[in-house]
Every structure is written in C-alpha cells, then in structure tokens.
Design an enzyme around this catalytic site. Structure first.
Site, PDB file in Angstrom:
ATOM      1  N   SER A 191       0.662  -1.352  -0.110  1.00 31.56           N
ATOM      2  CA  SER A 191       0.035  -0.057  -0.182  1.00 31.56           C
ATOM      3  C   SER A 191       0.851   1.249  -0.112  1.00 31.56           C
ATOM      4  CB  SER A 191      -0.944  -0.003   1.206  1.00 31.56           C
ATOM      5  OG  SER A 191      -0.413   0.238   2.366  1.00 31.56           O
ATOM      6  N   LYS A 192       0.337   2.490  -0.561  1.00 21.96           N
ATOM      7  CA  LYS A 192       0.760   3.613  -0.625  1.00 21.96           C
ATOM      8  C   LYS A 192       1.133   4.157   0.720  1.00 21.96           C
ATOM      9  CE  LYS A 192      -1.056   7.846  -2.553  1.00 21.96           C
ATOM     10  NZ  LYS A 192      -2.294   8.233  -3.453  1.00 21.96           N
ATOM     11  N   ARG A 193      -0.024   3.888   1.619  1.00 25.62           N
ATOM     12  CA  ARG A 193       0.454   4.357   2.879  1.00 25.62           C
ATOM     13  C   ARG A 193       1.489   3.779   3.583  1.00 25.62           C
ATOM     14  NH1 ARG A 193      -4.841   3.432   6.056  1.00 25.62           N
ATOM     15  NH2 ARG A 193      -3.389   1.879   6.933  1.00 25.62           N
ATOM     16  N   GLY A 229       4.083   2.872   2.276  1.00 26.27           N
ATOM     17  CA  GLY A 229       5.381   3.285   1.579  1.00 26.27           C
ATOM     18  C   GLY A 229       5.873   1.968   1.012  1.00 26.27           C
TER      19      GLY A 229
END
Ligand code: GLU
Length: 482
Positions: free
Chosen positions: A253-255, A257
């Site tokens: 996930s983007k969150r 990283g």
C-alpha cells in the site's frame, strides 16, 4: 511461427507500482526469451487521472531497469502512435462498425437517469447492470436523437444467457455466466474510447500476440473476447498475473510506503536486486537459483512457471538479497552510492569516506540504514558503562578504569594519526600493562564509540574520528567512569 509481441500498457498516474514493474518485467522477459518484441503503450485516455510528468516516471523506471522497449512513444515503430490520446480519432469508426453489425448500440441515457435506475436496483437488493433500455430504440429513433445532437455513448451488446469461457495460461479454463456481463461503454460521451474498448483495438492493431496483465482483468476478458469475435479478429493468448501482496491478506500500500518502485529506490535498494527479487515474486525458475542478471532471467523465463497463487513480497527477503548485491558492488561504486548517506550525518566532519566505505560495505543491507549505523561517529552516544563488561575480552568497568588512563598519553603521543600508527603504537604498549589485547581494545572501543557493535574495531574508529575527537572521547569516558 508468428513473432511474439507483448506489451506493457501503463496509465500515467505519477508512480510505478511494484506490481506494474513486475508486469512490465514479465512482458519484457517473455518477449526477449521468444526473440519477439516488447511494446510500450501509454494509456492516457482517462484525462481526469492524467498527471504531468508521469510518462517520464514510466520511461525512467523501465530504462533504469534495463527493460528497453522495441516500439513505443519515443522510439516509434510501425504501429504507432503509441500514446492512446494521440490515437483518439481511430476508435470511433470501429465502434460504428460494431453498431452496424448489431454488436454494439447507441445509448442516450443520461447520468441522472442511470443514477436513478441504479438506486432503484440497489433498493431491490440487486447489482445494477445497464438494462439495455436503448437497445430497444428503432433505427429512426436513434437517428433522430443523433440529428438532434443529443449526447450519447456506445455500448457493447452482451449476451444475457449461456456462458463465456477462455483459456488463461496461468489460471487455466475460465468461465463466467453471461448474465454477469454488463453492456459496458465502448465510447464515452466526450468521444473518447474507454480502456475496455481501446485496449482491444490497440492490441489488435499493434499485433499483440500475448496479453499479460493483472488478474483484475480476468473477469472483463470475456467481454474483450466478444469484441474480438464481433470484428472477426484473432484472440490473443491471455496471461493473467496474481496480485503482489505484502502478506496473505494485505496488498502493498501507498500508505505503508511499500507500493511504489520509487519508495524502494529512495530507501537505497539497488534496482538490480529489486528486479531480481520481483521476478521471483510470482514466478519460479524450477531450480534453486536465486540470483539472476537480466540476461539470466531472459534465459530462464517460462510463462508456464508463473504462479497462480498470490505473490508475497517479503521485504526481509529483499533486504537480504539487496545486501548480497551490495557486497558484490565494485568498491568505488559502493563509495559513490554510500556517500550521500554518509553525508546525512557526517557532513562537514572531515571523515575518510573511502575507509568508512570499506568498513561499511559488508554491513550494508539497504543504504537508508547507513546513517543510524554511523551516527556515533558524528556524535558520541550516551551509553551505559555496563557495556564495558565483556567476559570473552576480559573487560569490565574496573578494567576500563585502569586501562583508559594508560591509553590516553599513548594516544596523545602519536604524531602521525594513521590507522597503522595507532595500531602499532597501542599494541606495543599492551604487553607492559600485563593485559590481554581484548582487555585494552574493548574498553578503548566502547570509550570512543559508546556502543558494543561498530563497523571496525578500536583502531579503525579512532582513525576515522581523528586524534582530537578520540582524545576528547577517552577523557569524557574516564570522567564518566569516575
Ligand atoms: N492501463 C491499464 C492499467 O494500467 C493496462 C491494463 C492492460 O495491461 O491492459 O492497468
């Protein structure tokens, strides 16, 4: 045999997801393995999602990893243009052909009407599919609306009974009931094709023989096949790839990283290690070999060894692999790559980076962990004197109290502060003190580093710190010991 032609068809959204890099890689490897062509096509018809500079991110990532395309936006080719928005006038005639054949139809339902019907369907507990209302319009009615300039979309006319099936290289025989298919939009009201339409037209016109993409397209593929069949075009081989997961239940996930290629490069992973590892997330060579150059991957790659269970992207495994790559780096290359990380904590300290690099190379798994490992060189950490105790080295707080005052004048007397001089001078004294080497070198190292684990031993650290700082630290530690 026809030439194998694969394509990577990213939408320029600003970042390259690791799953996308892996899709590109498998397409590249397969094309090269088969002596075929790897094509890059930019899918930018969704203007709302367009991000400035995003195509450069795609080019730089692929080129940086060595995945050079044979045809694409910048290099050209016989089947261009390779940017979808530059092809926009090409799709409507195909859509009209389908309307003529009865495989597609004009739809004049407004957003507002659709919204209402969707809400009604949901209230009945049904999943809304377009209800084919406009399929019932007569030719004359359609023409009248077109003449009146009403906005329209063109939809695919899907069968509602029976089932559609196809064979996928990874997932085998796939079939879906036709009652699941919705009459997807092919041409939007703004005259642009949808992805669902454009991908088929482009793949056909570009002579793509193998379509390799994420498994989120598995269930749309029957609709793509309806299009191929309506045109009488040959259907390509489908190779759907499982999702790259962080663990059994979480996607990258983007969150967190951990989703984007640039996240990893920014943290100081080597692209060679990342590519090597990514290749193995979802594919296996059928041997124990773990390390592959790009050429070796091409050689070993086989689409029949793609896994049909989700690929787990294990960061610990990647760290290990990255450390192996770092250890094999040419020392000058390592120095060049490590220097910006040294600078983060040591800028202006006048430390011999070349020597530090020699000490750090075997201790680096990822570059971003360097600063924490060398921070003690910039600033003496506060430490607990209990770490002077080391049974094997025959050291403890009392030994340190005895040895450090002896060391101090010896170090002060060294004129030429080289590692060899520090070593030879100190070693020459130890026998006279009646101590084992460890009982001097352990306290010395703790006194000047404040930690038990350091890159290099007492002499290396003293050398890197310089004479003044070494003396200052010995004095401070003597004071601490009381
Ligand atoms: N533009 C699509 C995406 O980025 C491509 C899917 C495909 O390979 O057809 O997901």
């Amino acid at each position: 045999m026809t030439e194998v032609r694969t394509r990577f068809a990213p939408s320029p959204t600003g970042f390259m997801h690791l799953g996308g890099v892996r899709t590109a890689l498998y397409n590249y490897l397969f094309a090269k393995k088969m002596g075929g062509k790897f094509i890059l096509r930019i899918e930018d018809t969704d203007q709302e999602r367009y991000v400035e500079g995003a195509t450069d991110v795609i080019y730089d990532t692929l080129k940086g990893c060595g995945m050079n395309w044979d045809e694409g936006p910048d290099v050209g080719g016989d089947w261009g243009p390779y940017v979808q928005s530059e092809r926009k006038n090409l799709y409507m005639p195909y859509a009209k052909q389908l309307v003529e054949k009865g495989a597609a139809y004009y739809c004049f339902c407004t957003e507002c009407e659709l919204k209402e019907r969707r809400a009604q369907a949901e209230a009945r507990g049904e999943v809304f599919k377009y209800d084919k209302k406009c399929l019932g319009l007569s030719k004359e009615e359609v023409q009248a609306k077109l003449d009146a300039g009403l906005p329209y979309v063109i939809r695919l006319n899907c069968p509602t009974e029976g089932e559609s099936s196809y064979d996928d290289v990874v997932f085998g025989h796939i079939s879906f009931p036709n009652s699941d298919l919705d009459d997807m939009v092919l041409m939007k009201a703004d005259g642009m094709p949808t992805y669902n339409f454009a991908n088929v037209i482009d793949d056909h016109l570009m002579g793509i023989t193998h379509v390799m993409r994420g498994m989120e397209y598995l269930s749309s593929t029957p609709k793509y096949n309806l299009l191929y069949n309506a045109f009488g075009w040959e259907i390509p081989q489908y190779i759907h790839l499982t999702t790259v997961m962080r663990d059994a239940t979480h996607k990258l996930s983007k969150r967190d990283g951990d989703a984007y290629y640039s996240d990893f490069i920014g943290k100081g992973y080597l692209k060679e290690a990342l590519i090597n590892y990514l290749a193995l997330v979802g594919w296996n060579p059928g041997t124990d070999q773990e390390f592959f150059t790009m050429d070796e991957l091409i050689d070993a790659f086989d689409i029949h060894r793609l896994n049909n269970s989700p690929g787990i992207f294990d960061v610990n495994k990647l760290d290990w692999m990255n450390s192996q790559y770092i250890q094999k780096l040419d020392p000058d290359k390592y120095l060049a790559m490590a220097t910006p990380w040294f600078e983060k904590v040591l800028a202006g300290k006048n430390i011999d980076y070349r020597r530090l690099a020699q000490l750090m190379q075997s201790r680096t798994d990822i570059f971003s962990r360097i600063p924490e490992k060398i921070a003690f060189l910039a600033q003496m950490p506060d430490y607990d004197t209990a770490i002077f105790f080391n049974k094997k080295q025959k050291s403890d707080v009392d030994v340190a109290r005895e040895v450090l005052p002896k060391l101090l004048p010896v170090l002060e007397g060294i004129q030429d502060w080289t590692e060899a001089n520090i070593h030879d001078t100190v070693m020459a004294q130890i026998p006279a003190w009646g101590k084992k080497n460890g009982a001097v070198l352990w306290p010395m190292r703790i006194a000047i580093s404040g930690q038990e684990s350091t890159p290099g031993g007492a002499f290396e650290i003293a050398y890197l710190l310089g004479k003044d700082e070494t003396i200052r630290r010995i004095r401070a530690s003597m004071e601490k010991l009381g």
